[in-house]
Scaffold this motif. Structure first.
Motif, mmCIF file in Angstrom:
data_model
loop_
_atom_site.group_PDB
_atom_site.id
_atom_site.type_symbol
_atom_site.label_atom_id
_atom_site.label_comp_id
_atom_site.label_asym_id
_atom_site.label_seq_id
_atom_site.Cartn_x
_atom_site.Cartn_y
_atom_site.Cartn_z
ATOM 1 N N MET A 1 -1.812 13.385 17.641
ATOM 2 C CA MET A 1 -2.052 13.282 16.571
ATOM 3 C C MET A 1 -2.918 11.775 16.209
ATOM 4 S SD MET A 1 2.023 10.604 16.559
ATOM 5 C CE MET A 1 1.180 8.870 17.080
ATOM 6 N N ARG A 2 -3.624 11.949 16.944
ATOM 7 C CA ARG A 2 -4.618 10.632 16.282
ATOM 8 C C ARG A 2 -5.277 11.443 15.330
ATOM 9 N NH1 ARG A 2 -4.499 6.955 20.352
ATOM 10 N NH2 ARG A 2 -3.566 7.168 22.074
ATOM 11 N N LYS A 3 -5.841 12.669 15.897
ATOM 12 C CA LYS A 3 -6.581 13.575 14.572
ATOM 13 C C LYS A 3 -6.226 13.362 13.112
ATOM 14 C CE LYS A 3 -8.309 16.607 17.219
ATOM 15 N NZ LYS A 3 -9.030 18.291 17.892
ATOM 16 N N SER A 4 -4.811 13.679 13.336
ATOM 17 C CA SER A 4 -3.976 13.139 11.963
ATOM 18 C C SER A 4 -3.612 12.119 11.698
ATOM 19 C CB SER A 4 -2.233 13.765 11.747
ATOM 20 O OG SER A 4 -2.096 15.001 12.990
ATOM 21 N N ILE A 5 -3.505 11.185 12.228
ATOM 22 C CA ILE A 5 -3.405 9.574 11.445
ATOM 23 C C ILE A 5 -5.148 9.076 11.284
ATOM 24 C CG2 ILE A 5 -4.104 7.553 12.728
ATOM 25 C CD1 ILE A 5 -1.361 7.925 14.553
ATOM 26 N N VAL A 15 3.041 5.392 10.588
ATOM 27 C CA VAL A 15 3.028 7.309 10.992
ATOM 28 C C VAL A 15 4.086 7.444 12.223
ATOM 29 C CG1 VAL A 15 1.684 9.217 12.085
ATOM 30 C CG2 VAL A 15 0.502 7.839 10.634
ATOM 31 N N ARG A 16 3.856 6.546 13.535
ATOM 32 C CA ARG A 16 4.838 6.381 14.541
ATOM 33 C C ARG A 16 6.504 6.373 14.389
ATOM 34 N NH1 ARG A 16 2.946 2.131 17.639
ATOM 35 N NH2 ARG A 16 4.716 1.524 16.190
ATOM 36 N N ASP A 17 6.072 5.121 12.708
ATOM 37 C CA ASP A 17 7.587 5.144 12.631
ATOM 38 C C ASP A 17 8.325 6.292 12.102
ATOM 39 O OD1 ASP A 17 7.089 1.780 13.433
ATOM 40 O OD2 ASP A 17 6.502 1.240 11.983
ATOM 41 N N ALA A 18 7.193 6.721 10.701
ATOM 42 C CA ALA A 18 7.582 7.726 10.477
ATOM 43 C C ALA A 18 8.203 8.841 11.012
ATOM 44 C CB ALA A 18 6.930 8.307 8.575
ATOM 45 N N LEU A 19 7.601 9.640 12.139
ATOM 46 C CA LEU A 19 7.983 9.722 13.333
ATOM 47 C C LEU A 19 9.748 9.580 13.893
ATOM 48 C CD1 LEU A 19 4.789 11.230 14.473
ATOM 49 C CD2 LEU A 19 6.498 12.639 13.326
ATOM 50 N N ILE A 20 9.548 8.977 14.122
ATOM 51 C CA ILE A 20 10.740 8.603 14.636
ATOM 52 C C ILE A 20 11.640 7.850 13.666
ATOM 53 C CG2 ILE A 20 11.760 6.256 15.475
ATOM 54 C CD1 ILE A 20 9.300 5.357 17.125
ATOM 55 N N GLN A 21 11.532 7.489 12.058
ATOM 56 C CA GLN A 21 12.366 8.287 11.269
ATOM 57 C C GLN A 21 12.986 9.174 11.095
ATOM 58 O OE1 GLN A 21 14.845 6.069 9.568
ATOM 59 N NE2 GLN A 21 15.527 7.886 8.773
ATOM 60 N N LEU A 22 12.287 10.485 11.330
ATOM 61 C CA LEU A 22 12.256 11.773 10.987
ATOM 62 C C LEU A 22 12.995 12.481 11.894
ATOM 63 C CD1 LEU A 22 9.116 13.000 9.619
ATOM 64 C CD2 LEU A 22 11.270 13.332 8.441
ATOM 65 N N ARG A 23 12.980 11.557 13.400
ATOM 66 C CA ARG A 23 13.304 12.354 15.028
ATOM 67 C C ARG A 23 14.655 11.744 14.633
ATOM 68 N NH1 ARG A 23 11.063 10.232 20.056
ATOM 69 N NH2 ARG A 23 12.106 8.262 19.410
ATOM 70 N N GLY A 30 10.725 14.907 19.940
ATOM 71 C CA GLY A 30 9.118 14.804 20.662
ATOM 72 C C GLY A 30 9.207 13.184 21.380
ATOM 73 N N GLY A 31 8.032 12.928 21.364
ATOM 74 C CA GLY A 31 8.048 11.351 21.277
ATOM 75 C C GLY A 31 7.610 11.370 23.193
ATOM 76 N N HIS A 32 8.064 10.547 23.359
ATOM 77 C CA HIS A 32 7.939 9.619 24.213
ATOM 78 C C HIS A 32 6.812 10.434 25.810
ATOM 79 C CE1 HIS A 32 11.523 7.318 23.518
ATOM 80 N NE2 HIS A 32 11.521 8.550 23.090
ATOM 81 N N GLY A 33 5.503 10.787 25.508
ATOM 82 C CA GLY A 33 4.750 12.003 25.491
ATOM 83 C C GLY A 33 4.684 12.941 25.714
ATOM 84 N N GLN A 34 5.442 13.478 24.289
ATOM 85 C CA GLN A 34 5.935 14.962 24.246
ATOM 86 C C GLN A 34 5.022 15.495 22.721
ATOM 87 O OE1 GLN A 34 10.196 15.774 24.585
ATOM 88 N NE2 GLN A 34 10.020 15.514 26.234
ATOM 89 N N ASN A 35 5.070 16.563 22.761
ATOM 90 C CA ASN A 35 4.135 16.526 21.240
ATOM 91 C C ASN A 35 5.051 16.780 20.483
ATOM 92 O OD1 ASN A 35 1.302 17.531 22.829
ATOM 93 N ND2 ASN A 35 1.813 18.853 22.634
#
Length: 190
Positions: A1-5, A15-23, A30-35
């Motif tokens: 994820m760091r490369k993407s950011i 980016v984290r907020d967007a992924l949480i919204q998509l989740r 993913g999240g919580h240590g998972q890809n």
């Protein structure tokens, strides 16, 4: 994820907020240590999502029937007539009709006076997008939006509930048939 950011030129937060919204919309996992991975949409997810959506929309219509003012009914009717007119003109699958339909359902929930209910309905409109991804371009019959408003206008929560359920389920019955046919064709082709 760091490369993407780094490639996006932004910090972790957005980016984290967007992924949480998509989740929360069940589009990624993913999240919580998972890809993070993109969710593979299945027929079962669509069926279960429609059950949730039906319950939310029916409750929204019930509350709306109790709290809608004559001005609210007038606003809802104007939008319902526009949507039904577009559908009758064969524009049921275009982006504007889809946007107006979403606006209609959110307006019913807003009129119901429950912000959380409105937010959940907004979140669960993604189910129709899932169905589109699963079976392709959706072109289905639609149960009248005007009839939903008429039921709400009676002030009878049970009538509003019944009409909204019919409105939600009527096109879904056609789509379920298309999903079954598409799945059967995929099995034959494999």
């Amino acid at each position: 994820m760091r490369k993407s950011i780094a490639g996006l030129g932004t910090s972790n937060g957005p980016v984290r907020d967007a992924l949480i919204q998509l989740r929360s919309e069940h589009l990624v996992q993913g999240g919580h240590g998972q890809n993070w991975t993109v969710t593979r949409i299945t027929r079962e997810m669509i069926d279960e999502g429609m059950i949730v959506r039906e319950g939310l929309e029916a409750q929204s219509a019930r509350c709306c029937a109790v709290s809608a003012t004559p001005m609210d009914i007038q606003r809802l009717m104007k939008l319902a007539e526009e949507i039904d007119g577009r559908i009758e003109a064969g524009l049921d699958a275009d982006d504007l009709t889809t946007e107006l339909d979403e606006r209609f359902h959110l307006m019913v929930a807003e009129t119901a006076g429950c912000g959380w209910l409105r937010e959940e309905i907004k979140r669960w409109t993604v189910v129709m997008t899932w169905a589109g991804q699963f079976i392709g371009n959706l072109k289905t019959k639609s149960e009248s939006h005007v009839e939903v408003v008429r039921a709400i206008a009676t002030g009878d929560p049970d009538a509003a509930d019944r009409q909204m359920r019919q409105h939600i389920l009527y096109p879904w019955q056609d789509m379920k048939w298309e999903v079954q046919e598409t799945a059967a064709l995929k099995l034959v082709a494999d």
